[in-house]
Design an enzyme around this catalytic site. Structure first.
Site, PDB file in Angstrom:
ATOM      1  N   ASP A 146     -36.837  46.578  20.682  1.00 47.54           N
ATOM      2  CA  ASP A 146     -36.742  46.916  19.458  1.00 47.54           C
ATOM      3  C   ASP A 146     -35.654  46.058  18.613  1.00 47.54           C
ATOM      4  O   ASP A 146     -35.425  46.140  17.560  1.00 47.54           O
ATOM      5  CB  ASP A 146     -35.944  48.368  19.294  1.00 47.54           C
ATOM      6  CG  ASP A 146     -36.877  49.603  19.518  1.00 47.54           C
ATOM      7  OD1 ASP A 146     -37.900  49.172  18.845  1.00 47.54           O
ATOM      8  OD2 ASP A 146     -36.609  50.470  19.910  1.00 47.54           O
ATOM      9  N   LYS A 174     -47.181  55.562  20.995  1.00 43.59           N
ATOM     10  CA  LYS A 174     -47.024  54.395  21.471  1.00 43.59           C
ATOM     11  C   LYS A 174     -47.600  53.982  22.860  1.00 43.59           C
ATOM     12  O   LYS A 174     -48.229  52.948  23.067  1.00 43.59           O
ATOM     13  CB  LYS A 174     -45.437  53.933  21.661  1.00 43.59           C
ATOM     14  CG  LYS A 174     -44.603  53.846  20.321  1.00 43.59           C
ATOM     15  CD  LYS A 174     -43.255  54.062  20.519  1.00 43.59           C
ATOM     16  CE  LYS A 174     -42.485  54.114  18.981  1.00 43.59           C
ATOM     17  NZ  LYS A 174     -40.996  54.335  19.276  1.00 43.59           N
ATOM     18  N   GLN A 224     -36.292  55.109  23.523  1.00 44.03           N
ATOM     19  CA  GLN A 224     -36.552  56.173  22.331  1.00 44.03           C
ATOM     20  C   GLN A 224     -35.330  56.728  21.594  1.00 44.03           C
ATOM     21  O   GLN A 224     -34.578  57.590  22.490  1.00 44.03           O
ATOM     22  CB  GLN A 224     -37.532  57.076  22.524  1.00 44.03           C
ATOM     23  CG  GLN A 224     -38.114  57.885  21.385  1.00 44.03           C
ATOM     24  CD  GLN A 224     -38.788  57.242  20.491  1.00 44.03           C
ATOM     25  OE1 GLN A 224     -39.485  56.526  20.696  1.00 44.03           O
ATOM     26  NE2 GLN A 224     -38.202  57.561  18.792  1.00 44.03           N
TER      27      GLN A 224
END
Ligand code: NAD
Length: 281
Positions: free
Chosen positions: A116, A49, A93
């Site tokens: 997200d 990422k 994460q």
């Protein structure tokens, strides 16, 4: 033989379009990624990422915290990033080490920076079709890939296998919004093969390698494989028995090269969108 839905090629196209937009921006989008602990899978995802964000010209900061980090330290970091004007998007994460209550930290992230789309406000907005600040990257990438290949979602019978907050549930919401007839199956579902064999679009997100054999798939169905499973040699595989199923499906995603790259592309798209929205506030 099924046509491959090439997520790798399409994600490249999307990333090029994003780069083109970013090149013209004076203030570059900025993504903060938080990684807690040493989970090897998470390390790989975070590195990838970070690399993609840098290639696009984003400002990318990764905060690596030790496995035994005090939850208070993570809380303080999230609050600091929430109030930092130079941070547009925050990615925490997952999974977090066991001594963290994950949901508490997801809820700490400012929904306007929740790249997200996992914050309950964004999940609720998704459920009520009321413009979430961001939509969960994997489900968003799946819909985008289906549309790229002109798959008719309206009125299709779609089976989603997996009911996680990250994939199955938001995906079901997006499919409903596209007027599909949606069934969600999970580990307690009985007669899964029988249910699956009626689906026009079959999307599997379990992480169980080889779960979806040809007995699960209707002739001509569209098959999307979200699962990621690392075999003993470190090779990445999916939920679907690709060799068998590709003989009867009309369209199919490979693993790797299908939904994985689409997920990363959607993360970058969400970061750009959040930065443009934040610039307006
Ligand atoms: P999860 O472990 O939270 O959920 C797995 C789901 O599968 C659960 O809802 C469970 O009920 C269901 N399930 C388990 N065994 C089953 C069975 N035998 N029959 C039917 N359903 C069963 O995982 P997740 O976060 O939703 O991710 C699912 C898979 O997708 C994992 O392999 C993950 O690595 C992968 N994933 C891939 C991407 C990507 O970018 N390609 C992104 C997110 C997740």
């Amino acid at each position: 033989m099924a046509q491959i839905m090439d997520g790798k090629a399409y994600s490249k196209e999307i990333l090029e379009q994003i780069k083109h937009k970013v090149d013209k921006l004076q203030k570059k989008p900025s993504l903060a990624v938080i990684l807690v602990g040493d989970d090897p899978g998470s390390q790989i995802y975070v590195n990838s990422k970070e690399k993609t964000a840098c290639e696009l010209g984003f400002v990318s900061k990764t905060f690596r915290l030790k496995e035994n980090t005090d939850p208070k330290e993570l809380k303080d970091l999230i609050l600091k990033l929430n109030s930092d004007k130079n941070t547009d998007a925050i990615l925490l994460q997952l999974p977090l080490p066991e001594h963290f209550v994950e949901q508490d930290f997801i809820e700490l992230i400012d929904p306007k920076k929740d790249v997200d789309g996992f914050h309950p406000l964004n999940c609720g907005k998704l459920m009520t079709n009321s413009n979430p600040y961001a939509i969960s990257c994997t489900p968003k990438g799946i819909i985008k890939l289906l549309k790229k290949y002109n798959v008719e979602i309206t009125s299709a019978n779609v089976l989603v296998i997996g009911r996680s907050n990250m994939v199955g549930k938001p995906l079901a919401q997006l499919l409903l919004a596209e007027n599909a007839t949606v069934t969600v199956a999970h580990s307690k579902t009985k007669k899964l093969a029988q249910i699956a064999s009626k689906a026009d679009i079959l999307i599997s997100a379990t992480g169980i390698n080889g779960l979806i054999t040809k007995d699960f798939v209707k002739n001509g169905a569209v098959v999307v494989d979200v699962g990621i499973f690392r075999d003993e040699n470190g090779k990445i595989k999916g939920d679907v028995d690709f060799e068998e199923v590709s003989k009867i499906a009309s369209l199919i995603t490979p693993v790797p090269g299908g939904i994985g790259p689409m997920t990363i592309a959607m993360l970058m798209e969400n970061t750009l969108e959040l930065s443009l929205k934040n610039a307006k506030f």
